[in-house]
Scaffold this active site. Structure first.
Site, PDB file in Angstrom:
ATOM      1  CD  GLU A  47      -2.973  -0.778  -0.230  1.00  0.00           C
ATOM      2  OE1 GLU A  47      -2.857   0.423  -0.792  1.00  0.00           O
ATOM      3  OE2 GLU A  47      -3.881  -1.558  -0.572  1.00  0.00           O
ATOM      4  CE1 TYR A 130      -6.729   3.060  -0.040  1.00  0.00           C
ATOM      5  CE2 TYR A 130      -3.865   3.427  -0.028  1.00  0.00           C
ATOM      6  CZ  TYR A 130      -5.574   2.809  -0.305  1.00  0.00           C
ATOM      7  OH  TYR A 130      -5.375   1.674  -1.456  1.00  0.00           O
ATOM      8  CG  ASP A 148      -7.098   5.452  -3.203  1.00  0.00           C
ATOM      9  OD1 ASP A 148      -8.242   4.915  -3.754  1.00  0.00           O
ATOM     10  OD2 ASP A 148      -6.048   4.711  -3.298  1.00  0.00           O
TER      11      ASP A 148
END
Length: 366
Positions: A47, A130, A148
């Site tokens: 991520e 996020y 996001d």
């Protein structure tokens, strides 16, 4: 606006939407290396890498990074120079510095286990809303939103949300909406499915609506306004900056490199000596660079004519770098490190300075 979305959700077929979306995802999802298991460390690394970076670019970096630093402890104990080198070329280097600082905290405070509570994980450096939602939902199957730009684009079309997604306060609207519609049984698949839908089908331009598994739930498609959403105000144009850099070499073939400061843009990366040019000085780029080398490092360098130029675009800046080459005698300045071309491979350079080295390699030094 949150109330408007709440009103829309009262008549929204949440269960059917979840089923159609998740079934499509389970059948069509891409085979990506971070999806092999639900290891929270791997989810976390992926991520962070995927922020501002395309999936195709990330895959080889992710595989190499996990091979080199397979566990929380391995990354926590690694030398920063080695970590930056593994990240070299991905850009946005504060991401990996924050990641290493955070995994050190996980090692020391949580015995190497990524925390699974929203409050604890939010305390870690570089873990914003996020990333928190992505790790908790994907790795731990906790129904937390991971919102996001990709997700906001999809949901703005599905739910017809006409708020500017470039404004920070708008995220709250999408987070509230996601709390309502996220699958409580399989939040991991749900969040990844929304991301996958945005990547493959509900793209920024020319969305592939006829292939969309949730088309019948999409308000924008029904109203024919999918190309008008999301609303996103334009960013300021990046500011151009004229610079000059010197690749200095000596009789032994050693090159002289400089380490950037520990804070700020491209912190702790290595570079060739360079300066921001003064367009009002009336002096040539070459003369300004010659003066800079003398004043900054005590080097009297005979610089070549302009050897090449490099342009590098940041989100807020454009570097236009004029590159010069100079042969020097031994330099005894502690701010410059002499290295052979072979040793150069151990140090992490920003992409712009990798390009500068390539200009040096192609130059005729005779």
């Amino acid at each position: 606006m949150i109330n408007d979305v709440q009103n829309k959700l009262q008549s929204f077929p949440i269960k059917e939407f979840q089923d159609d979306l998740i079934n499509w995802y389970l059948a069509e999802k891409r085979d990506l290396p971070w999806r092999k298991d639900q290891d929270p460390y791997k989810v976390w690394v992926s991520e962070i890498m995927l922020q501002q970076t395309r999936v195709d670019t990330v895959i080889p970096y992710f595989n190499a990074f996990i091979t080199k630093f397979p566990t929380i402890n391995a990354l926590a104990d690694a030398d920063e120079e080695e970590v930056l080198k593994a990240w070299e070329g991905l850009g946005y280097y504060s991401r990996v510095r924050n990641l290493q600082a955070a995994v050190k905290e996980v090692k020391e405070t949580y015995s190497g286990k990524v925390p699974d509570s929203p409050s604890e994980i939010s305390k870690l450096k570089g873990v914003g809303p996020y990333t928190k939602g992505a790790i908790l939902s994907i790795a731990y199957n906790i129904p937390e939103p991971a919102v996001d730009g990709n997700v906001m684009r999809v949901l703005s079309r599905i739910l017809s949300i006409w708020e500017d997604i470039a404004k920070p306060k708008t995220r709250k609207i999408f987070e509230e909406a996601t709390y309502e519609i996220i699958s409580k049984e399989d939040p991991s698949s749900f969040n990844q499915a929304v991301m996958e839908l945005g990547a493959l089908i509900c793209t920024p331009t020319s969305p592939k609506c006829l292939l969309c598994p949730v088309r019948e739930h999409c308000t924008a498609f029904e109203e024919g306004v999918q190309s008008e959403l999301p609303i996103k105000s334009k960013k300021k144009k990046p500011k151009p900056l004229q610079m000059a850099a010197a690749v200095l070499y000596d009789n032994m073939g050693k090159l002289y490199i400089h380490k950037r400061p520990p804070a700020g843009l491209l912190a702790n990366l290595w570079e060739y000596p360079n300066l921001e040019l003064d367009s009002m000085s009336g002096k040539t780029y070459r003369d300004q660079l010659t003066e800079f080398l003398l004043n900054e490092y005590g080097i009297e360098a005979e610089l070549s004519e302009l050897t090449g130029t490099v342009e590098h675009v940041f989100s807020h800046l454009i570097w236009n770098i004029s590159v010069f080459i100079g042969k020097v005698k031994d330099i005894n300045d502690s701010n410059l490190l002499p290295v052979t071309e072979e040793e150069l491979q151990r140090y992490a350079f920003p992409v712009s300075h990798q390009k500068i080295f390539q200009i040096y390699k192609k130059a005729d030094l005779s």
